[in-house]
Design a protein around this motif. Structure first.
Motif, PDB file in Angstrom:
ATOM      1  N   MET A 221       0.855  -1.193   0.000  1.00  0.00           N
ATOM      2  CA  MET A 221       0.000   0.000   0.000  1.00  0.00           C
ATOM      3  C   MET A 221       0.892   1.245   0.000  1.00  0.00           C
ATOM      4  N   PHE A 222       1.560   1.458  -1.115  1.00  0.00           N
ATOM      5  CA  PHE A 222       2.539   2.539  -1.198  1.00  0.00           C
ATOM      6  C   PHE A 222       1.896   3.915  -1.183  1.00  0.00           C
ATOM      7  N   TRP A 223       0.596   3.993  -1.389  1.00  0.00           N
ATOM      8  CA  TRP A 223      -0.101   5.282  -1.402  1.00  0.00           C
ATOM      9  C   TRP A 223      -0.607   5.687  -0.018  1.00  0.00           C
ATOM     10  N   CYS A 224      -0.446   4.822   0.979  1.00  0.00           N
ATOM     11  CA  CYS A 224      -0.944   5.091   2.329  1.00  0.00           C
ATOM     12  C   CYS A 224       0.217   5.320   3.292  1.00  0.00           C
ATOM     13  N   ALA A 225       0.026   6.248   4.208  1.00  0.00           N
ATOM     14  CA  ALA A 225       0.988   6.452   5.296  1.00  0.00           C
ATOM     15  C   ALA A 225       0.350   6.061   6.614  1.00  0.00           C
ATOM     16  N   GLY A 226      -0.329   4.929   6.629  1.00  0.00           N
ATOM     17  CA  GLY A 226      -0.931   4.412   7.848  1.00  0.00           C
ATOM     18  C   GLY A 226      -1.928   5.386   8.450  1.00  0.00           C
ATOM     19  N   SER A 227      -1.805   5.610   9.758  1.00  0.00           N
ATOM     20  CA  SER A 227      -2.731   6.500  10.463  1.00  0.00           C
ATOM     21  C   SER A 227      -2.462   7.971  10.172  1.00  0.00           C
ATOM     22  N   TRP A 228      -1.372   8.275   9.446  1.00  0.00           N
ATOM     23  CA  TRP A 228      -1.064   9.667   9.136  1.00  0.00           C
ATOM     24  C   TRP A 228      -1.890  10.190   7.964  1.00  0.00           C
ATOM     25  N   GLY A 229      -2.414   9.303   7.118  1.00  0.00           N
ATOM     26  CA  GLY A 229      -3.226   9.730   5.988  1.00  0.00           C
ATOM     27  C   GLY A 229      -2.629   9.317   4.660  1.00  0.00           C
ATOM     28  N   ALA A 230      -3.129   9.922   3.577  1.00  0.00           N
ATOM     29  CA  ALA A 230      -2.699   9.583   2.220  1.00  0.00           C
ATOM     30  C   ALA A 230      -1.366  10.243   1.885  1.00  0.00           C
ATOM     31  N   ILE A 231      -0.524   9.528   1.167  1.00  0.00           N
ATOM     32  CA  ILE A 231       0.759  10.086   0.757  1.00  0.00           C
ATOM     33  C   ILE A 231       0.595  11.033  -0.432  1.00  0.00           C
ATOM     34  N   TYR A 232      -0.260  10.676  -1.374  1.00  0.00           N
ATOM     35  CA  TYR A 232      -0.459  11.518  -2.558  1.00  0.00           C
ATOM     36  C   TYR A 232      -1.511  12.596  -2.283  1.00  0.00           C
ATOM     37  N   PRO A 233      -1.354  13.776  -2.919  1.00  0.00           N
ATOM     38  CA  PRO A 233      -0.299  14.216  -3.841  1.00  0.00           C
ATOM     39  C   PRO A 233       1.000  14.514  -3.099  1.00  0.00           C
ATOM     40  N   LEU A 234       2.112  14.440  -3.834  1.00  0.00           N
ATOM     41  CA  LEU A 234       3.425  14.634  -3.214  1.00  0.00           C
ATOM     42  C   LEU A 234       3.761  16.122  -3.125  1.00  0.00           C
ATOM     43  N   SER A 235       2.942  16.846  -2.375  1.00  0.00           N
ATOM     44  CA  SER A 235       3.152  18.280  -2.172  1.00  0.00           C
ATOM     45  C   SER A 235       3.055  18.582  -0.685  1.00  0.00           C
TER      46      SER A 235
END
Length: 343
Positions: A221-235
């Protein structure tokens, strides 16, 4: 000269030309006193464990190795003539990078509160509550090479330095990256966001949140940062209201994802990394763990990517004077030691 060394040399030249200032003359730009006694008192030195040699843990307790790390005892790497040389595997967690998040453009708390000559119109902000009228949060970041074990000549043999950095170095500044403050540019330079920035993909992220809080981030799940939220968009733009620690935690996952996409962060874990780090466009989440270095350090523990801030982030900021965090980035290093380790 290494590209990053040339980059920091140019920035320093610009600073001297245009007048970089110290924190005494620049409100909001503090000195974190990184280089000094804090290297001994504020770094979790037990977090380098476990140290594994020839597939066997030679250290006591104090941590876990990634599930996809190398466990075989022997290996071989080609020398300069292309001749395979046998060696033994050595693996450990190493403090390798620093990343700081700043609201004041050009401010470097890591470099003693120095300010590089960027316009205050690029000012960032925190939106910490329901009655905050600011439109979300935005923070700049500075990414530093910080091979602490190599700098102190501890544990790491020269052949196990996966990326060739031997000293403290400024590698990247978001102020010169147009994609960091523009979501549309970030989207078009990372087109995979179209596949994962949608409600269906985001609905899977709670699974990663549970696993990450248990210490096991899910690489798939490379698009997820766990409990921190979504990684994308990369801004650097976020909706805000979640607090400085959680929002800076999500930003550090975006920083690493973006740098891996650009080939500026390497994979140092697994069979393919035994003879040196290599470019991995997809963020290997299990390769990393983190410790807050400033303002209130995690000096006895670390946290993995996506781990709930309730387990590590409570009481880690200081109102008004300590709200621009600095994180120490740890990475797992699998190495084929062909010349004998300094362990």
């Amino acid at each position: 000269m290494k590209a990053s060394s040339l980059f920091i040399a140019c920035l320093c030249a610009a600073a001297s030309l245009f007048g970089a200032t110290a924190n005494a003359d620049t409100p909001g730009c503090s000195n974190a006193e990184v280089i000094g006694p804090k290297l001994f008192t504020d770094v979790c030195w037990t977090c380098i464990f476990p140290i594994r040699v020839a597939g066997i843990n030679i250290s006591g307790g104090g941590g876990n190795a990634p599930d996809d790390s190398v466990r075989r005892p022997v290996c071989a790497c080609n020398d300069d003539l292309g001749v395979p040389r046998p060696g033994i595997t050595t693996s450990m967690w190493e403090p390798a990078r620093l990343v700081e998040f700043q609201r004041v453009a050009g401010c470097s708390s890591v470099l003693n509160g120095t300010r590089f000559p960027f316009d205050r119109l690029m000012q960032g902000n925190h939106a910490d509550g329901e009655f905050d009228t600011t439109d979300g949060t935005f923070m700049h970041y500075h990414y530093y090479a910080f091979p602490l074990l190599v700098m102190m000549d501890l544990f790491v043999n020269k052949t196990c330095n996966s990326d060739g950095f031997y000293d403290f170095d400024l590698m990247y500044m978001s102020e010169v990256d147009p994609t960091w403050n523009n979501d549309e540019l970030a989207f078009f330079t990372n087109p995979e966001a179209a596949a994962v920035a949608n409600p269906i993909a985001l609905a899977a992220c709670p699974v990663d949140a549970i696993s990450s809080t248990a210490g096991k981030p899910l690489n798939a799940m490379f698009w997820c940062a766990g409990s921190w939220g979504a990684i994308y968009p990369l801004s650097g733009n976020q909706n805000g209201g979640n607090g400085v620690i959680r929002e800076s935690a999500r930003l550090k996952s975006r920083v690493l994802a973006a740098l891996h996409r650009r080939g500026m962060a390497h994979k140092t874990m697994g069979e393919d990394a035994m003879c040196g780090g290599y470019i991995s466009p997809i963020l290997p989440k299990t390769q990393y763990k983190f410790s807050l270095f400033h303002p209130v350090p995690e000096s006895t523990s670390t946290h993995v990517m996506g781990e709930s801030t309730f387990t590590w982030g409570l009481g880690r900021t200081i109102p008004a004077v300590g709200q621009d965090p600095i994180y120490l980035i740890w990475r797992w290093n699998d190495c084929c030691n062909t010349k004998g380790a300094s362990l």
